[in-house]
Design a protein around this motif. Structure first.
Motif, PDB file in Angstrom:
ATOM      1  N   ILE A   6       0.834  -1.204   0.000  1.00  0.00           N
ATOM      2  CA  ILE A   6       0.000   0.000   0.000  1.00  0.00           C
ATOM      3  C   ILE A   6       0.868   1.252   0.000  1.00  0.00           C
ATOM      4  O   ILE A   6       0.557   2.239  -0.685  1.00  0.00           O
ATOM      5  CB  ILE A   6      -0.952  -0.005   1.211  1.00  0.00           C
ATOM      6  CG1 ILE A   6      -1.962  -1.141   1.078  1.00  0.00           C
ATOM      7  CG2 ILE A   6      -1.696   1.320   1.327  1.00  0.00           C
ATOM      8  CD1 ILE A   6      -2.867  -1.310   2.273  1.00  0.00           C
ATOM      9  N   GLN A   7       1.971   1.232   0.755  1.00  0.00           N
ATOM     10  CA  GLN A   7       2.855   2.385   0.785  1.00  0.00           C
ATOM     11  C   GLN A   7       3.481   2.654  -0.582  1.00  0.00           C
ATOM     12  O   GLN A   7       3.620   3.812  -0.995  1.00  0.00           O
ATOM     13  CB  GLN A   7       3.957   2.188   1.836  1.00  0.00           C
ATOM     14  CG  GLN A   7       3.504   2.491   3.255  1.00  0.00           C
ATOM     15  CD  GLN A   7       4.637   2.387   4.256  1.00  0.00           C
ATOM     16  OE1 GLN A   7       5.524   1.539   4.124  1.00  0.00           O
ATOM     17  NE2 GLN A   7       4.609   3.225   5.277  1.00  0.00           N
ATOM     18  N   GLY A   8       3.869   1.571  -1.266  1.00  0.00           N
ATOM     19  CA  GLY A   8       4.413   1.730  -2.618  1.00  0.00           C
ATOM     20  C   GLY A   8       3.398   2.343  -3.565  1.00  0.00           C
ATOM     21  O   GLY A   8       3.713   3.258  -4.344  1.00  0.00           O
ATOM     22  N   THR A   9       2.168   1.829  -3.505  1.00  0.00           N
ATOM     23  CA  THR A   9       1.096   2.372  -4.361  1.00  0.00           C
ATOM     24  C   THR A   9       0.766   3.812  -3.974  1.00  0.00           C
ATOM     25  O   THR A   9       0.497   4.660  -4.834  1.00  0.00           O
ATOM     26  CB  THR A   9      -0.164   1.502  -4.222  1.00  0.00           C
ATOM     27  OG1 THR A   9       0.179   0.128  -4.423  1.00  0.00           O
ATOM     28  CG2 THR A   9      -1.208   1.896  -5.256  1.00  0.00           C
ATOM     29  N   TYR A  10       0.827   4.090  -2.671  1.00  0.00           N
ATOM     30  CA  TYR A  10       0.550   5.439  -2.181  1.00  0.00           C
ATOM     31  C   TYR A  10       1.592   6.428  -2.696  1.00  0.00           C
ATOM     32  O   TYR A  10       1.246   7.555  -3.099  1.00  0.00           O
ATOM     33  CB  TYR A  10       0.531   5.436  -0.652  1.00  0.00           C
ATOM     34  CG  TYR A  10       0.581   6.801  -0.020  1.00  0.00           C
ATOM     35  CD1 TYR A  10      -0.542   7.619   0.012  1.00  0.00           C
ATOM     36  CD2 TYR A  10       1.768   7.277   0.553  1.00  0.00           C
ATOM     37  CE1 TYR A  10      -0.489   8.871   0.592  1.00  0.00           C
ATOM     38  CE2 TYR A  10       1.827   8.521   1.135  1.00  0.00           C
ATOM     39  CZ  TYR A  10       0.706   9.321   1.151  1.00  0.00           C
ATOM     40  OH  TYR A  10       0.756  10.567   1.725  1.00  0.00           O
ATOM     41  N   GLU A  11       2.858   6.045  -2.702  1.00  0.00           N
ATOM     42  CA  GLU A  11       3.910   6.936  -3.204  1.00  0.00           C
ATOM     43  C   GLU A  11       3.718   7.230  -4.691  1.00  0.00           C
ATOM     44  O   GLU A  11       3.921   8.366  -5.139  1.00  0.00           O
ATOM     45  CB  GLU A  11       5.285   6.300  -2.960  1.00  0.00           C
ATOM     46  CG  GLU A  11       5.689   6.199  -1.502  1.00  0.00           C
ATOM     47  CD  GLU A  11       5.813   7.556  -0.844  1.00  0.00           C
ATOM     48  OE1 GLU A  11       6.169   8.534  -1.542  1.00  0.00           O
ATOM     49  OE2 GLU A  11       5.541   7.659   0.368  1.00  0.00           O
ATOM     50  N   VAL A  27      -3.128   3.496   4.100  1.00  0.00           N
ATOM     51  CA  VAL A  27      -1.811   3.410   4.723  1.00  0.00           C
ATOM     52  C   VAL A  27      -1.933   3.525   6.239  1.00  0.00           C
ATOM     53  O   VAL A  27      -1.343   2.745   6.993  1.00  0.00           O
ATOM     54  CB  VAL A  27      -0.873   4.503   4.168  1.00  0.00           C
ATOM     55  CG1 VAL A  27       0.390   4.608   5.031  1.00  0.00           C
ATOM     56  CG2 VAL A  27      -0.483   4.193   2.735  1.00  0.00           C
ATOM     57  N   GLU A  28      -2.706   4.492   6.694  1.00  0.00           N
ATOM     58  CA  GLU A  28      -2.894   4.671   8.134  1.00  0.00           C
ATOM     59  C   GLU A  28      -3.594   3.459   8.749  1.00  0.00           C
ATOM     60  O   GLU A  28      -3.262   3.025   9.853  1.00  0.00           O
ATOM     61  CB  GLU A  28      -3.702   5.946   8.411  1.00  0.00           C
ATOM     62  CG  GLU A  28      -2.999   7.222   8.003  1.00  0.00           C
ATOM     63  CD  GLU A  28      -1.626   7.362   8.634  1.00  0.00           C
ATOM     64  OE1 GLU A  28      -1.505   7.079   9.850  1.00  0.00           O
ATOM     65  OE2 GLU A  28      -0.676   7.727   7.924  1.00  0.00           O
TER      66      GLU A  28
END
Length: 359
Positions: free
Chosen positions: A245-250, A303-304
């Motif tokens: 999710i963090q990768g997609t968020y970035e 992410v949160e």
């Protein structure tokens, strides 16, 4: 008639018991000598048996299986941010009960990692691995020498005429160890005890070693490895989910910042322009901006949520009793050994006395 027969049997039994007592009393010196010999043997074994030290610790694992703790105001704040804590009931959490911890510790990869870890043997002033210590450094006791050159003599002769097997680095997915190495591993397993209190859930780790400092080090090593293994098992899926999710968020963030800058330039460029083409271009960019912003905002919330889920699923271990270096030896229990051999000596002496009496 029946009463007289029964009385005769009882009388015979009483006579037998009296005769037995007389025989034992008559051979009391012989019995004492046999008991003395056995006491001497017990004394030799007691003082030639290897000295062992026991180190232990107690942990209280937090129970989290299928539970969602009351998070109070945090749940309300998370709800305002769009994070649904109730949907995090157990996704990603594996079923790993404390009853399975001994299986983890007794697994071959776990044991080999412990045995290949360098520890300090204080009494020898030596830094080495447990595997090397038990294979090359440890010296047999007097009883060990006797067993080696009596019962184990055929194996000793066979080893003398056979080439020693060289263990190469394991590059295959399988383990291949010599028979001697497997024996060392199995004996090392017997030195480790993992106990679970069914009522309280307290996890007890106990290690017995010939050196007190080494025993404490290995007990601490096992304690850390068990907690790390459990945490890894419980959080692997959640951590993988968070990283994804963090990768997609970035990616969404970078795309949003680009479209945000693109919208700003288009707005400045068409500020005083009333042409239909310019208005359509600006409207298209605004629509793209809204879509990108919705994706970015949704991923930010995820992410949160994933961070909260990871923290929630990370097991907590409370150390109730830390590892300490043992002061007193746990083995051998010399007084018990001496009493046991003496008692056996009296028993065998009495039996021999009765057999010699009959012959």
């Amino acid at each position: 008639m029946a009463e007289e027969k029964e009385h005769k049997i009882i009388q015979d039994d009483e006579i037998d018991l009296v005769e037995l007592a007389k025989t034992i009393w008559a051979g009391r010196r012989f019995i004492a000598k046999v008991a003395g010999v056995f006491a001497l043997i017990g004394l030799i074994i007691a003082f030639t048996s290897p000295v062992e030290y026991e180190a232990s610790s107690k942990l209280l694992p937090e129970s989290q299986e299928g539970q969602m703790p009351n998070m109070g105001g945090l749940a309300g704040l998370a709800g305002l941010a769009g994070v649904d804590l109730s949907s995090m009931g157990g996704a990603g959490s594996g079923v790993l009960t404390p009853q399975l911890y001994p299986e983890i510790v007794n697994s071959l990869p776990f044991i080999l990692e412990v045995m290949n870890d360098t520890v300090y043997f204080e009494q020898l002033d030596l830094h080495t691995t447990s595997f090397h210590y038990f294979k090359e450094v440890e010296t047999p006791t007097l009883l060990g020498y006797v067993m080696k050159y009596t019962i184990g003599l055929p194996g000793t002769i066979k080893k003398a005429f056979s080439a020693e097997e060289i263990i190469k680095e394991n590059t295959s997915p399988f383990y291949r160890l010599s028979k001697k190495d497997w024996g060392i591993i199995e004996k090392f397993k017997e030195r480790i005890s993992i106990e679970i209190d069914a009522e309280t859930g307290i996890l007890g780790v106990t290690v017995e070693m010939p050196d007190p400092y080494a025993a404490a080090q290995i007990a601490k090593k096992i304690e850390l490895m068990v907690t790390e293994a459990v945490i890894k098992y419980k959080t692997d899926k959640s951590l993988e989910n968070l990283e994804f999710i963090q990768g997609t968020y970035e990616e969404a963030k970078n795309k949003f910042e680009k479209i945000q800058y693109k919208l700003a330039r288009a707005t400045d460029r068409n500020m005083n322009v009333t042409s239909a083409t310019g208005q359509i271009e600006l409207k298209n960019i605004e629509q793209e901006y809204e879509i990108t912003f919705d994706v970015y905002k949704g991923l930010s919330t995820q992410v949160e949520q994933a961070k909260i889920q990871l923290k929630e699923q990370t097991p907590v271990f409370t150390v109730l009793e830390p590892v300490r270096i043992p002061e007193d030896k746990s083995q051998p229990k010399r007084s018990i050994i001496l009493l046991l051999f003496t008692f056996v000596g009296f028993g065998i002496g009495g039996i021999l006395c009765l057999i010699l009496k009959k012959t």
